[in-house]
Design an enzyme around this catalytic site. Structure first.
Site, PDB file in Angstrom:
ATOM      1  N   PRO A 161      36.836  44.547  34.035  1.00 43.65           N
ATOM      2  CA  PRO A 161      36.945  43.799  32.775  1.00 43.65           C
ATOM      3  C   PRO A 161      38.237  43.005  32.635  1.00 43.65           C
ATOM      4  CG  PRO A 161      37.210  46.154  32.399  1.00 43.65           C
ATOM      5  CD  PRO A 161      36.727  45.991  33.808  1.00 43.65           C
ATOM      6  N   ASN A 162      38.077  41.828  32.089  1.00 44.21           N
ATOM      7  CA  ASN A 162      39.168  40.895  31.758  1.00 44.21           C
ATOM      8  C   ASN A 162      39.790  40.206  32.969  1.00 44.21           C
ATOM      9  OD1 ASN A 162      39.101  41.306  28.868  1.00 44.21           O
ATOM     10  ND2 ASN A 162      39.910  43.355  29.289  1.00 44.21           N
ATOM     11  N   ARG A 200      45.438  34.902  31.273  1.00 39.04           N
ATOM     12  CA  ARG A 200      45.715  36.200  30.670  1.00 39.04           C
ATOM     13  C   ARG A 200      47.093  36.698  31.094  1.00 39.04           C
ATOM     14  NH1 ARG A 200      43.334  41.922  32.881  1.00 39.04           N
ATOM     15  NH2 ARG A 200      44.040  43.199  31.144  1.00 39.04           N
ATOM     16  N   TYR A 245      50.169  39.240  35.253  1.00 39.76           N
ATOM     17  CA  TYR A 245      49.089  39.152  36.244  1.00 39.76           C
ATOM     18  C   TYR A 245      49.163  37.912  37.133  1.00 39.76           C
ATOM     19  CZ  TYR A 245      47.182  42.940  33.420  1.00 39.76           C
ATOM     20  OH  TYR A 245      47.012  44.131  32.748  1.00 39.76           O
ATOM     21  N   ASN A 300      39.298  46.622  41.825  1.00 39.72           N
ATOM     22  CA  ASN A 300      40.275  46.616  40.750  1.00 39.72           C
ATOM     23  C   ASN A 300      39.480  46.896  39.482  1.00 39.72           C
ATOM     24  OD1 ASN A 300      42.051  46.183  38.695  1.00 39.72           O
ATOM     25  ND2 ASN A 300      42.911  44.288  39.528  1.00 39.72           N
ATOM     26  N   ALA A 305      40.933  48.040  33.102  1.00 42.72           N
ATOM     27  CA  ALA A 305      41.181  49.139  32.155  1.00 42.72           C
ATOM     28  C   ALA A 305      40.270  50.341  32.392  1.00 42.72           C
ATOM     29  CB  ALA A 305      41.018  48.625  30.729  1.00 42.72           C
ATOM     30  N   GLU A 327      41.671  51.046  46.028  1.00 41.54           N
ATOM     31  CA  GLU A 327      41.905  50.657  44.635  1.00 41.54           C
ATOM     32  C   GLU A 327      43.092  49.695  44.603  1.00 41.54           C
ATOM     33  OE1 GLU A 327      42.900  54.044  42.233  1.00 41.54           O
ATOM     34  OE2 GLU A 327      43.277  52.847  40.424  1.00 41.54           O
ATOM     35  N   HIS A 381      45.526  47.132  42.082  1.00 45.23           N
ATOM     36  CA  HIS A 381      45.966  46.610  40.783  1.00 45.23           C
ATOM     37  C   HIS A 381      46.985  45.512  41.043  1.00 45.23           C
ATOM     38  CE1 HIS A 381      44.038  49.867  38.611  1.00 45.23           C
ATOM     39  NE2 HIS A 381      44.482  50.660  39.571  1.00 45.23           N
ATOM     40  N   ARG A 434      54.386  50.550  33.776  1.00 39.57           N
ATOM     41  CA  ARG A 434      53.905  50.032  32.484  1.00 39.57           C
ATOM     42  C   ARG A 434      53.663  51.195  31.498  1.00 39.57           C
ATOM     43  NH1 ARG A 434      49.218  45.944  33.396  1.00 39.57           N
ATOM     44  NH2 ARG A 434      49.797  45.439  31.243  1.00 39.57           N
TER      45      ARG A 434
END
Ligand code: DQA
Length: 144
Positions: free
Chosen positions: A11-12, A19, A24, A75, A78, A99, A101, A108
């Site tokens: 998502p996103n 964004r 990012y 990825n 969230a 995985e 990111h 964070r």
């Protein structure tokens, strides 16, 4: 025959480029997917990229990888921090998973420090921006 790799973005991540670029980066998802496919080709890998904002659709895409891909780079956005369903789907298909990111989730907010995906991943790459996808492909090219 070239090894087939499914690259899934959650998502996103379709909003990359606009964004929070300070977190990012400025590359769009199309940019990231292009460099990922090209890097894969340079390693002799056949890369298919998919993105979804929906948890159930990501679960279905993971299930469909069985028989159509030999490894998954994901990825989960969230959903990394919330989704038992994605954890279970990855465990069920039992394919090698990396995985990725873009940001360093450990530098964070505390709610980003835990990932439900990490326990079912071969490895985790975070904080290196789009280079993470290339590193994941290089690792899988050696592994497969
Ligand atoms: C992300 C990190 C997640 O915490 C966040 O929810 C994202 C993107 C990353 O690539 O850095 O959507 O997975």
């Amino acid at each position: 025959m070239a090894h087939r790799i499914l690259v899934l973005n959650g998502p996103n991540l379709n909003m990359l480029g606009t964004r929070e670029p300070q977190t990012y980066g400025a590359q769009t998802l199309a940019d990231v997917e292009k460099l990922t496919v090209e890097h894969g080709a340079s390693l002799g890998l056949e890369v298919t990229c998919k993105q979804s904002n929906h948890e159930g659709e990501l679960v279905t895409l993971i299930q469909q990888a069985l028989g159509s891909a030999e490894a998954i780079i994901i990825n989960p956005g969230a959903y990394s921090h919330t989704s038992v369903a994605i954890h279970d789907a990855l465990r069920a298909v039992a394919l090698p998973v990396v995985e990725v990111h873009l940001s360093n989730i450990h530098a964070r907010e505390a709610f980003r420090h835990h990932s439900y995906v990490s326990p079912v991943a071969l490895g985790v790459i975070c904080g290196l921006g789009s280079t993470g996808y290339k590193l994941a492909l290089s690792a899988l090219a050696e592994k497969l």
